[in-house]
Motif scaffolding. Sequence first.
Motif, short mmCIF file in Angstrom:
data_model
loop_
_atom_site.label_atom_id
_atom_site.label_comp_id
_atom_site.label_asym_id
_atom_site.label_seq_id
_atom_site.Cartn_x
_atom_site.Cartn_y
_atom_site.Cartn_z
N HIS A 34 -17.73 8.81 -4.21
CA HIS A 34 -17.97 7.37 -4.39
C HIS A 34 -17.52 6.59 -3.17
CE1 HIS A 34 -18.77 7.74 -8.77
NE2 HIS A 34 -17.89 8.73 -8.70
N GLU A 35 -18.25 5.54 -2.84
CA GLU A 35 -17.88 4.68 -1.72
C GLU A 35 -17.13 3.43 -2.18
OE1 GLU A 35 -21.20 3.69 0.67
OE2 GLU A 35 -21.62 5.77 1.26
N ARG A 36 -17.47 2.92 -3.34
CA ARG A 36 -16.86 1.68 -3.82
C ARG A 36 -16.11 1.98 -5.12
NH1 ARG A 36 -16.36 -2.68 -0.82
NH2 ARG A 36 -17.14 -4.20 -2.34
N ILE A 37 -14.79 1.85 -5.05
CA ILE A 37 -13.92 2.15 -6.19
C ILE A 37 -13.06 0.93 -6.47
CG2 ILE A 37 -12.10 3.68 -7.08
CD1 ILE A 37 -13.07 5.73 -4.96
N ALA A 38 -12.94 0.55 -7.74
CA ALA A 38 -12.11 -0.58 -8.14
C ALA A 38 -10.89 -0.11 -8.90
CB ALA A 38 -12.91 -1.56 -9.00
N PHE A 39 -9.81 -0.85 -8.76
CA PHE A 39 -8.60 -0.62 -9.56
C PHE A 39 -8.54 -1.72 -10.62
CE2 PHE A 39 -4.12 -1.16 -10.64
CZ PHE A 39 -3.72 0.14 -10.87
N LEU A 40 -8.63 -1.35 -11.88
CA LEU A 40 -8.68 -2.31 -12.98
C LEU A 40 -7.30 -2.45 -13.62
CD1 LEU A 40 -10.03 -4.07 -15.17
CD2 LEU A 40 -10.70 -1.94 -16.33
N HIS A 41 -6.76 -3.66 -13.59
CA HIS A 41 -5.47 -3.89 -14.23
C HIS A 41 -5.52 -5.19 -15.01
CE1 HIS A 41 -4.21 -6.93 -11.15
NE2 HIS A 41 -5.00 -6.19 -10.37
N HIS A 42 -5.10 -5.13 -16.26
CA HIS A 42 -4.98 -6.32 -17.08
C HIS A 42 -3.61 -6.97 -16.93
CE1 HIS A 42 -8.40 -5.09 -20.07
NE2 HIS A 42 -8.83 -5.47 -18.89
N THR A 43 -2.65 -6.20 -16.43
CA THR A 43 -1.29 -6.70 -16.24
C THR A 43 -1.14 -7.25 -14.83
OG1 THR A 43 -0.49 -4.93 -17.68
CG2 THR A 43 1.14 -6.07 -16.34
N PRO A 44 -0.63 -8.47 -14.67
CA PRO A 44 -0.35 -8.98 -13.32
C PRO A 44 0.57 -8.02 -12.57
CG PRO A 44 -0.18 -10.75 -14.92
CD PRO A 44 -0.34 -9.49 -15.71
N LEU A 45 0.28 -7.78 -11.31
CA LEU A 45 1.01 -6.77 -10.55
C LEU A 45 2.49 -7.07 -10.44
CD1 LEU A 45 -1.57 -6.10 -7.70
CD2 LEU A 45 -1.12 -4.69 -9.72
N GLY A 46 2.88 -8.34 -10.55
CA GLY A 46 4.29 -8.69 -10.44
C GLY A 46 5.09 -8.41 -11.68
N GLN A 47 4.43 -8.11 -12.80
CA GLN A 47 5.16 -7.96 -14.07
C GLN A 47 5.65 -6.54 -14.32
OE1 GLN A 47 3.07 -9.41 -17.50
NE2 GLN A 47 3.29 -11.55 -16.91
N ILE A 48 4.95 -5.54 -13.84
CA ILE A 48 5.30 -4.16 -14.19
C ILE A 48 5.32 -3.31 -12.91
CG2 ILE A 48 4.60 -2.10 -15.45
CD1 ILE A 48 3.46 -3.80 -17.61
N SER A 49 6.47 -2.72 -12.63
CA SER A 49 6.63 -1.94 -11.41
C SER A 49 5.71 -0.73 -11.39
CB SER A 49 8.08 -1.50 -11.25
OG SER A 49 8.50 -0.69 -12.35
N THR A 50 5.47 -0.11 -12.54
CA THR A 50 4.62 1.08 -12.57
C THR A 50 3.18 0.75 -12.18
OG1 THR A 50 4.33 0.71 -14.95
CG2 THR A 50 5.97 2.32 -14.30
N VAL A 51 2.66 -0.36 -12.70
CA VAL A 51 1.28 -0.75 -12.36
C VAL A 51 1.19 -1.09 -10.88
CG1 VAL A 51 -0.57 -2.39 -12.82
CG2 VAL A 51 0.84 -1.54 -14.70
N ARG A 52 2.22 -1.74 -10.35
CA ARG A 52 2.23 -2.08 -8.92
C ARG A 52 2.23 -0.82 -8.07
NH1 ARG A 52 5.77 -5.46 -9.56
NH2 ARG A 52 7.66 -4.36 -8.92
N GLN A 53 3.01 0.17 -8.45
CA GLN A 53 3.03 1.43 -7.70
C GLN A 53 1.68 2.15 -7.77
OE1 GLN A 53 5.46 2.97 -5.68
NE2 GLN A 53 6.18 0.85 -5.75
N ARG A 54 1.02 2.09 -8.91
CA ARG A 54 -0.30 2.71 -9.04
C ARG A 54 -1.31 2.02 -8.13
NH1 ARG A 54 0.03 3.41 -15.73
NH2 ARG A 54 1.93 4.69 -15.62
N TYR A 55 -1.24 0.71 -8.09
CA TYR A 55 -2.14 -0.06 -7.23
C TYR A 55 -1.91 0.28 -5.76
CZ TYR A 55 -4.31 -4.14 -5.02
OH TYR A 55 -5.07 -4.97 -4.24
N LEU A 56 -0.64 0.42 -5.38
CA LEU A 56 -0.35 0.77 -3.99
C LEU A 56 -0.84 2.17 -3.64
CD1 LEU A 56 3.25 -0.74 -3.63
CD2 LEU A 56 1.09 -1.66 -2.74
N GLY A 57 -0.78 3.09 -4.59
CA GLY A 57 -1.35 4.42 -4.36
C GLY A 57 -2.84 4.35 -4.12
N TYR A 58 -3.51 3.50 -4.86
CA TYR A 58 -4.95 3.26 -4.69
C TYR A 58 -5.24 2.70 -3.30
CZ TYR A 58 -8.95 -0.04 -5.16
OH TYR A 58 -10.07 -0.80 -4.98
N LEU A 59 -4.46 1.69 -2.89
CA LEU A 59 -4.66 1.09 -1.57
C LEU A 59 -4.42 2.10 -0.45
CD1 LEU A 59 -3.04 -2.46 -1.84
CD2 LEU A 59 -5.46 -1.85 -1.98
#
Length: 344
Positions: free
Chosen positions: A195-220
């Motif tokens: 795939h060329e275009r991949i999205a990271f879908l989060h319903h939780t604001p990144l500032g609220q949960i450290s785990t979701v923020r870490q997952r997003y950074l892994g994606y980036l």
Amino acid sequence: MPKKPIYQEIYDFLAKKILTGELAVGEQVPTEQSLAQSFHTSRITSKRALTDLENKGLVERIQGKGTFVKAAGEHVPQQPQKKILFLSPFPNQHDLGNFTAGMLPYLTSQGYQLHIQDDTYLTQPNFFELIGQYDGMIYYPLFSNSNLAILYQLAYQKFPIVLLDKKVEELDLPLVTADNFGGVYTATKRLLQTHERIAFLHHTPLGQISTVRQRYLGYLQALLETGQSFQTAPNTDASQDDAALLQSYLDSGVSAVIAENDLVAIHFMKVAKQAGINIPEQLSIVGFDNIQAASLVEPALSTISQDFLAMGEAAANMLLQVIAKKEPANVEVPVQWIERESHY
């Protein structure tokens, strides 16, 4: 040999006075407040010592009057019970993470009882009296700023606490978590093969949960290593409803989505199917957690699996180290990529 806990020092101090007769039968023992001042500790700690003396049968506590030495014939030769409190936002929903399966056998083998409560226990008016019954606490916060004031007060009083899953910002408390960064990094790398275009879908604001923020950074990180940057990554803001977000993904050429967790992924799969989108032919979807429902949906959800049992055991082991006045290092438990049918 590690220094004994302060509550044990108080217990031994009073027990010796009682058993040698220095404190006579019927004599009042020092109050929680005076003991806390004498031993330079908190009332939580001194209360625990008096509770253990009562369990041992050495004293009796009379409401409104105080604590008094019991007659020798009334002494009950039993060991004070050692108790650990586990607080979770979903204590009975093992399909969302059965951490107790790892905690319970380990704590039992070390002579501890495990008591499980939901996190509303923290907000009870008499919480600071209740916590005096326990040697320590494992806490699974719903958000990274959950119950910050209460946790700060407990940490200030040096009550043993281990955090599970999420870091509470501004508090340097021991933490057991999964490799959230590495898990999504691996999943993104896998999807970038096709795939060329991949999205990271989060319903939780990144500032609220450290785990979701870490997952997003892994994606980036995975995107950056392939020459993409966050400026050119697809829209990841889930402030829209899922139907509108799905359309924006499709309009921008997104063909794969990594969701913050399995529940979000499963719901997004449902929205996509209702819109007539074929999964994975038109849209690949990947989750995180490997909850039981991930293998039961159609198509079965590809995901990153957390080892809940290992995390629970690690948290229990870490807490006993804290109780023994050691300073354990934080633990990051490895995760595993689970390949199913929701992606190509």
